[in-house]
Design a protein around this motif. Structure first.
Motif, PDB file in Angstrom:
ATOM      1  N   UNK A 101      -7.237   2.305   4.567  1.00 36.53           N
ATOM      2  CA  UNK A 101      -5.884   2.352   3.897  1.00 36.53           C
ATOM      3  C   UNK A 101      -5.055   3.377   4.334  1.00 36.53           C
ATOM      4  N   UNK A 102      -5.473   4.573   4.395  1.00 39.47           N
ATOM      5  CA  UNK A 102      -4.722   5.522   5.007  1.00 39.47           C
ATOM      6  C   UNK A 102      -4.317   5.509   6.421  1.00 39.47           C
ATOM      7  N   UNK A 103      -5.249   5.078   7.172  1.00 37.77           N
ATOM      8  CA  UNK A 103      -5.020   4.926   8.717  1.00 37.77           C
ATOM      9  C   UNK A 103      -4.247   3.652   8.954  1.00 37.77           C
ATOM     10  N   UNK A 104      -4.421   2.519   8.485  1.00 35.42           N
ATOM     11  CA  UNK A 104      -3.679   1.331   9.061  1.00 35.42           C
ATOM     12  C   UNK A 104      -2.848   0.851   8.079  1.00 35.42           C
ATOM     13  N   UNK A 105      -2.625   1.263   6.833  1.00 31.41           N
ATOM     14  CA  UNK A 105      -1.912   0.565   5.849  1.00 31.41           C
ATOM     15  C   UNK A 105      -0.751   1.433   5.108  1.00 31.41           C
ATOM     16  N   UNK A 106      -1.151   2.560   5.060  1.00 28.91           N
ATOM     17  CA  UNK A 106       0.174   3.426   4.388  1.00 28.91           C
ATOM     18  C   UNK A 106       0.920   3.931   5.618  1.00 28.91           C
TER      19      UNK A 106
ATOM     20  N   UNK B 236       2.871   5.972  -2.944  1.00 24.39           N
ATOM     21  CA  UNK B 236       3.961   7.020  -3.205  1.00 24.39           C
ATOM     22  C   UNK B 236       3.980   7.097  -4.772  1.00 24.39           C
ATOM     23  N   UNK B 237       3.758   6.039  -5.594  1.00 27.83           N
ATOM     24  CA  UNK B 237       3.712   6.377  -6.983  1.00 27.83           C
ATOM     25  C   UNK B 237       2.414   6.852  -7.459  1.00 27.83           C
ATOM     26  N   UNK B 238       1.283   6.507  -6.971  1.00 30.52           N
ATOM     27  CA  UNK B 238       0.143   6.891  -7.468  1.00 30.52           C
ATOM     28  C   UNK B 238      -0.763   7.636  -6.495  1.00 30.52           C
ATOM     29  N   UNK B 239      -1.572   7.024  -6.061  1.00 27.32           N
ATOM     30  CA  UNK B 239      -2.240   7.637  -4.720  1.00 27.32           C
ATOM     31  C   UNK B 239      -3.039   6.763  -3.774  1.00 27.32           C
ATOM     32  N   UNK B 240      -3.756   7.320  -2.747  1.00 25.21           N
ATOM     33  CA  UNK B 240      -4.283   6.379  -1.837  1.00 25.21           C
ATOM     34  C   UNK B 240      -5.409   5.570  -2.290  1.00 25.21           C
ATOM     35  N   UNK B 241      -6.199   6.134  -3.395  1.00 22.62           N
ATOM     36  CA  UNK B 241      -7.498   5.702  -3.741  1.00 22.62           C
ATOM     37  C   UNK B 241      -6.939   4.227  -4.566  1.00 22.62           C
TER      38      UNK B 241
ATOM     39  N   UNK C  55      -6.139  -1.762  -4.646  1.00 24.94           N
ATOM     40  CA  UNK C  55      -5.467  -2.972  -4.861  1.00 24.94           C
ATOM     41  C   UNK C  55      -5.475  -3.758  -3.520  1.00 24.94           C
ATOM     42  N   UNK C  56      -5.862  -3.364  -2.372  1.00 26.30           N
ATOM     43  CA  UNK C  56      -5.893  -3.935  -1.186  1.00 26.30           C
ATOM     44  C   UNK C  56      -7.595  -4.494  -0.948  1.00 26.30           C
ATOM     45  N   UNK C  57      -8.215  -3.761  -1.942  1.00 27.48           N
ATOM     46  CA  UNK C  57      -9.502  -4.491  -1.606  1.00 27.48           C
ATOM     47  C   UNK C  57     -10.588  -3.814  -0.804  1.00 27.48           C
ATOM     48  N   UNK C  58     -10.211  -2.575  -0.333  1.00 24.68           N
ATOM     49  CA  UNK C  58     -10.696  -1.786   0.586  1.00 24.68           C
ATOM     50  C   UNK C  58     -11.705  -0.941   0.006  1.00 24.68           C
ATOM     51  N   UNK C  59     -13.151  -0.737   0.547  1.00 26.12           N
ATOM     52  CA  UNK C  59     -13.950   0.106  -0.076  1.00 26.12           C
ATOM     53  C   UNK C  59     -14.046   1.562   0.302  1.00 26.12           C
TER      54      UNK C  59
ATOM     55  N   UNK D 257       0.731  -1.290   0.043  1.00 29.75           N
ATOM     56  CA  UNK D 257       0.046   0.077  -0.036  1.00 29.75           C
ATOM     57  C   UNK D 257       0.876   1.265  -0.036  1.00 29.75           C
ATOM     58  N   UNK D 258       1.838   1.199   0.880  1.00 30.68           N
ATOM     59  CA  UNK D 258       2.542   2.420   0.827  1.00 30.68           C
ATOM     60  C   UNK D 258       3.466   2.690  -0.518  1.00 30.68           C
ATOM     61  N   UNK D 259       4.068   1.561  -1.275  1.00 30.71           N
ATOM     62  CA  UNK D 259       4.518   1.918  -2.563  1.00 30.71           C
ATOM     63  C   UNK D 259       3.716   2.164  -3.476  1.00 30.71           C
ATOM     64  N   UNK D 260       2.398   1.778  -3.519  1.00 26.17           N
ATOM     65  CA  UNK D 260       1.478   2.033  -4.548  1.00 26.17           C
ATOM     66  C   UNK D 260       1.059   3.521  -4.408  1.00 26.17           C
TER      67      UNK D 260
END
Length: 103
Positions: free
Chosen positions: A62-67, A43-48, A53-57, A38-41
Motif C-alpha cells: 500500500x505504501x509503495x504503490x498506492x499512497x 491522510x485522515x488515519x494511517x497506512x494500516x 480498506x484495499x484488502x492488502x495483507x 488509499x491516499x485520502x484514508x
C-alpha cells in the motif's frame, strides 16, 4: 427463486454520468481510483487502515504503490524574495528607446 440478469457496464460509465459535458474521463482507471482512496484514508488515519480498506495483507504494498507522496520542491523563497528588492541600491532604469512604429 427469481433469476436476476445483470448487464455488464464499462468501467467509465459511472464517470460519464458524473460529468457535466458527458465526455469520458479516460484518465480515471481502477488503479488511479484505488490510489486516490488509499491516499485520502492515509491522510485522515494511517497506512494500516488504508491497506485494510484495499484488502492488502501488508502495509508495504500500500505504501509503495498506492499512497501518493507529494512532490515538494525545496524551499527557495529567500532566494526568490530577492527578485523584488534592490538591496539598498537605487535601481537604474534603462533609457527609453525610440518606438520604431512611431518614429
Amino acid at each position: 427463486m427469481v433469476a436476476v440478469i445483470r448487464q455488464r457496464v464499462p468501467a467509465e460509465t459511472p464517470w460519464l454520468d458524473a460529468t457535466d459535458d458527458n465526455k469520458p474521463v479516460t484518465w480515471v482507471t481502477p488503479h488511479i481510483f484505488r490510489k486516490t482512496v488509499a491516499t485520502l484514508i492515509k491522510e485522515e488515519t494511517d497506512t494500516k487502515i488504508a491497506a485494510a480498506q484495499l484488502g492488502h495483507s501488508s502495509e508495504e504494498v500500500t505504501a509503495t504503490y498506492y499512497i501518493a507522496t507529494p512532490a515538494q520542491a525545496p524551499d527557495v523563497s529567500d532566494i526568490l524574495e530577492r527578485l523584488g528588492t534592490d538591496h539598498g541600491r537605487r535601481q537604474r532604469h534603462a533609457p527609453a528607446l525610440p518606438n520604431d512604429a512611431h518614429g
